[in-house]
Design a protein around this motif. Structure first.
Motif, PDB file in Angstrom:
ATOM      1  N   ASN A  31       1.039  -1.126  -0.037  1.00 55.47           N
ATOM      2  CA  ASN A  31       0.022   0.004   0.080  1.00 55.47           C
ATOM      3  C   ASN A  31       0.702   1.123  -0.021  1.00 55.47           C
ATOM      4  O   ASN A  31       1.802   1.224   0.509  1.00 55.47           O
ATOM      5  N   ASP A  32       0.621   2.321  -0.946  1.00 57.34           N
ATOM      6  CA  ASP A  32       1.364   3.419  -0.944  1.00 57.34           C
ATOM      7  C   ASP A  32       2.953   3.053  -1.203  1.00 57.34           C
ATOM      8  O   ASP A  32       3.933   3.504  -0.555  1.00 57.34           O
ATOM      9  N   ASN A  53      -4.537   5.498   3.880  1.00 56.25           N
ATOM     10  CA  ASN A  53      -4.490   6.606   2.962  1.00 56.25           C
ATOM     11  C   ASN A  53      -5.742   6.296   1.969  1.00 56.25           C
ATOM     12  O   ASN A  53      -5.810   5.365   1.301  1.00 56.25           O
ATOM     13  N   ARG A  99      -6.871   7.350  -0.850  1.00 56.18           N
ATOM     14  CA  ARG A  99      -6.380   7.529  -2.300  1.00 56.18           C
ATOM     15  C   ARG A  99      -5.428   6.754  -2.662  1.00 56.18           C
ATOM     16  O   ARG A  99      -4.345   7.002  -3.397  1.00 56.18           O
ATOM     17  N   SER A 100      -5.612   5.387  -2.134  1.00 57.09           N
ATOM     18  CA  SER A 100      -4.548   4.490  -2.742  1.00 57.09           C
ATOM     19  C   SER A 100      -4.940   3.075  -3.032  1.00 57.09           C
ATOM     20  O   SER A 100      -6.524   3.045  -2.716  1.00 57.09           O
ATOM     21  N   CYS A 101      -4.229   2.204  -3.395  1.00 58.27           N
ATOM     22  CA  CYS A 101      -4.894   0.834  -3.654  1.00 58.27           C
ATOM     23  C   CYS A 101      -3.975  -0.090  -2.741  1.00 58.27           C
ATOM     24  O   CYS A 101      -2.707   0.108  -2.051  1.00 58.27           O
ATOM     25  N   CYS A 148      -7.745  -0.837  -9.267  1.00 56.65           N
ATOM     26  CA  CYS A 148      -6.712  -1.257  -8.478  1.00 56.65           C
ATOM     27  C   CYS A 148      -6.561  -2.720  -8.880  1.00 56.65           C
ATOM     28  O   CYS A 148      -5.462  -3.209  -8.863  1.00 56.65           O
ATOM     29  N   HIS A 175       1.782   0.258  -9.268  1.00 58.46           N
ATOM     30  CA  HIS A 175       0.939   1.105 -10.427  1.00 58.46           C
ATOM     31  C   HIS A 175       1.748   1.456 -11.495  1.00 58.46           C
ATOM     32  O   HIS A 175       1.248   1.180 -12.596  1.00 58.46           O
TER      33      HIS A 175
END
Length: 152
Positions: free
Chosen positions: A31-32, A62, A64-66, A99, A119
């Motif tokens: 993540n992030d 977060n 705004r993350s996957c 995602c 990503h």
């Protein structure tokens, strides 16, 4: 060298993602662009349950993350496989523009590198292609994305 674990999760019965001593297949979160600790993959191979556990853990915050669940396939040193693990599950099929678009892809991540970019990183469609990638120095994990979900 210590692994740059970005998330100290799970809290119990965890392994370093670069461990070669544990014979059972292991999973970890990303993540992030930061790795979590690894754990023994469940017998049923259900990555969706693991995503749910990670999503509701309160650790990955977060919005705004996957959040990704990856399965460790091998540890490589200097281009030679040190240890391989048997896959436990089929990755969830990729879903474009989500995602989950990276599901089933393999990533090569050196222990000395702090971030694993899913990503916008380099990925490989097969395990064989990931093993054939140029070998970074030091221990390297080859891992497959099982599933990804949005934290939105």
């Amino acid at each position: 060298m210590q692994t740059a674990i970005g998330f100290e999760f799970p809290a119990a019965d965890w392994l370093d993602p670069f461990d070669v001593d544990e014979p059972r297949t292991q999973w970890f979160y990303v993540n992030d662009d930061k790795l979590s600790r690894a754990w023994i993959a469940p017998a049923d191979g259900n990555a969706s349950d693991a995503l749910g556990d990670g999503y509701h853990s309160g650790v990955f915050t977060n919005p705004r993350s996957c959040l990704y669940v990856l399965e460790k396939a091998a540890i490589v040193l200097g281009g030679s496989v040190v240890r391989e693990w048997t896959p436990t599950a089929s990755a969830t099929p990729p879903v474009e523009k989500t995602c989950g678009q990276h599901n089933g892809r393999f990533y090569v991540h050196p222990q000395a590198q702090q971030h694993l970019r899913i990503h916008d990183g380099v990925s490989y469609p097969t395990y064989a292609e990931a093993l054939a990638a140029p070998a970074p120095e030091g221990l390297t994990v080859v891992a497959r994305v099982l599933d990804g979900t949005s934290m939105w």
